[in-house]
Design a protein around this motif. Structure first.
Motif: not given
Length: 174
Positions: A62-68, A80-84, A114-122, A134-136
């Protein structure tokens, strides 16, 4: 199509201004699965009689983390989604002399996607999206044990590509 539009008009729109905020914060709990990809070494080629096989297998973690989340425009966000992440992998060895041996490798990784979120029309209270980035990852010392010289060792850092799809669902209060 006409009936679908009429149904959308009658539904109340939850949180109509939610996407207008520049920053969003959150947390996540995710499941993961990890294994190794093995490559035949020169040692195995030179000593074909001593090692019959080395077979990797994985296990869930499992992974725990935060979302910015930073809103760039109506259809694109930067995340930015850092986690452990807590991982467990296995390698089963079969030697010419003796029983099979299983080596268990546990690791705790600090992860920085570090992710790019491409969204559709609501549409009413839902919105589809696609994530790419990508993820380091780097190993932390929390679960590191001193390895015996004959045990397999992993590298302490990794870079990976991440992608996925999802749906934002807007409820009345969140």
């Amino acid at each position: 199509l006409f009936a679908q539009r009429e149904a959308e008009k009658r539904k109340p729109i939850n949180l109509p201004n939610f996407d207008d905020r520049r920053m969003h914060f959150g947390f996540y709990l995710a499941g993961n699965y990890a294994t190794y990809r093995m490559k035949r070494s020169d040692f195995m080629a030179e000593h074909p009689d001593s090692i019959k096989y080395a077979k990797p297998s994985g296990s869930g973690g499992f992974t725990l983390g935060f979302i910015f989340n930073l809103r760039l425009n109506d259809y694109m966000d930067l995340r930015l989604v850092p986690g452990v992440g807590f991982y467990e992998r296995y390698v089963d060895y079969k030697f010419a002399t003796g029983e099979p041996i299983r080596q268990v490798m546990e690791s705790t990784m600090a992860e920085f996607p570090l992710l790019l979120k491409l969204k559709s029309e609501r549409r009413a209270n839902t919105r589809m999206y696609f994530l790419v980035g990508g993820k380091y990852s780097m190993a932390s010392g929390l679960r590191r044990k001193d390895k015996k010289p004959e045990e397999l060792r992993g590298i302490n850092s990794d870079f990976s590509i991440e992608y996925g799809v999802g749906v934002d669902i807007y409820y009345e209060y969140f």
